[in-house]
Design an enzyme around this catalytic site. Sequence first.
Site, PDB file in Angstrom:
ATOM      1  CD  GLU A  91      -0.255  -1.211   8.455  1.00 39.65           C
ATOM      2  OE1 GLU A  91       0.757  -1.863   8.078  1.00 39.65           O
ATOM      3  OE2 GLU A  91      -1.003  -0.349   7.958  1.00 39.65           O
ATOM      4  CB  CYS A 104       9.371  -0.036  11.428  1.00 35.73           C
ATOM      5  SG  CYS A 104       8.786   0.747  10.034  1.00 35.73           S
ATOM      6  CB  CYS A 111       0.870   8.831   3.774  1.00 39.49           C
ATOM      7  SG  CYS A 111       2.203   9.873   3.251  1.00 39.49           S
ATOM      8  CB  CYS A 115       4.707   7.152  -3.146  1.00 44.11           C
ATOM      9  SG  CYS A 115       5.685   8.641  -2.466  1.00 44.11           S
ATOM     10  CB  CYS A 118       3.097   3.867  -1.116  1.00 42.75           C
ATOM     11  SG  CYS A 118       3.210   3.815   0.755  1.00 42.75           S
ATOM     12  N   GLY A 156       3.006   7.193   6.817  1.00 40.60           N
ATOM     13  CA  GLY A 156       3.113   8.552   7.098  1.00 40.60           C
ATOM     14  C   GLY A 156       4.466   9.162   6.559  1.00 40.60           C
ATOM     15  CB  CYS A 330       4.435   0.676   5.605  1.00 35.61           C
ATOM     16  SG  CYS A 330       5.006   1.210   4.244  1.00 35.61           S
TER      17      CYS A 330
END
Length: 343
Positions: A91, A104, A111, A115, A118, A156, A330
């Site tokens: 993305e 961005c 990833c 977290c 996320c 990421g 994201c």
Amino acid sequence: MEKIDLSSLTYEALTDTVKAFGLPAFRGGQIYRWLARGVQSFDEMSDLSKDLREKLKETCTLATVTQATCSHSSDGTKKFLFRLSDGNHVETVLMRYEHGNSVCISSQVGCNMGCRFCASTLTGKVRNLTAGEMLAQITYINRTDPVSHVVVMGVGEPLDNYENLVTFVRNLSSAKGFGMSQRHISVSTCGLVPKILRLAEENLQITLSVSLHAPDNETRDLLMPINRTYPVEALLAACDRYIAATGRRISYEYIMIHGVNDTPEHARLLARRLARKLAHVNLIPMNHVEERDFQPSSPDRIRRFSSILSEQGINVTCRRKLGKDIDASCGQLRAKFEKQSKN
Ligand code: SAH
């Protein structure tokens, strides 16, 4: 034999490669300029002879992205889902500000940082992006919307892809290529301390953003598994070192999560921790992620938190939400897309 990806080489390495083919060094400069313009193939490099282009195709390749989808927001934000040459997707978001267009980019497919709030990390990391794939996200968009700023804040953990990230930053900012000022480039990290210390020594003038999200280990442990390896004290010490080496202010990102990290006590402790540092705090209203159970803080709680910080002399801003009406934070778009393609 594996082909050499010319778009992931620094200018020096590209020139050396070209020389090793028996070509004059200036050919390297020509190719480097074409890559900064976002060509999709060697055939677009019109100042190279057809023969040379054919020869290059036999041994070399270049990273490209193709558009899988693009959502447009009423505020001008565009969110791209790009397909990479191996079929993976990333993305990229274009945001419009008064100071120009900011893109961005993603630095990895997925990833591994885990977290808790996320969406990018739900299915782990698939692979690192190459330096060429990071640049290609920008050059693709730059063909229609001139890009003046870049933030590496998409999917990421950029410092978990360290070498490629640094090569990408050097290529994006090289006067021989894209020529973006390093001061217009921000890199965001969840806090990989050894890599922050290494980055401090690279002699770059980029902005480092640190996703802090909590001023104490108890709260941060709950939100970010990385904190168990590099606790708040170690992270802030690395940030001090970064500031001393680069003279650059650090931007601390702080997602506001209802009842978790948004109390006045958290604000006061954060202010104490950042007192007298070259710091800026960016409060981010949390985007609700379907698969996660945290709730965003109310505007009132965010205002309260922000005023405690400013009363204590801390520089603080609250991030404006752009692209609210398209798949917001994201990781969400890619996650949705992968889910749909599996069905
Ligand atoms: N891995 C890097 C960069 C990618 S995340 C990092 O951690 O900084 C980019 C930013 O988006 C980080 O500050 C991250 O904490 C934030 N973010 C992740 N999920 C979010 C959510 N649901 N709402 C708001 N911000 C989020």
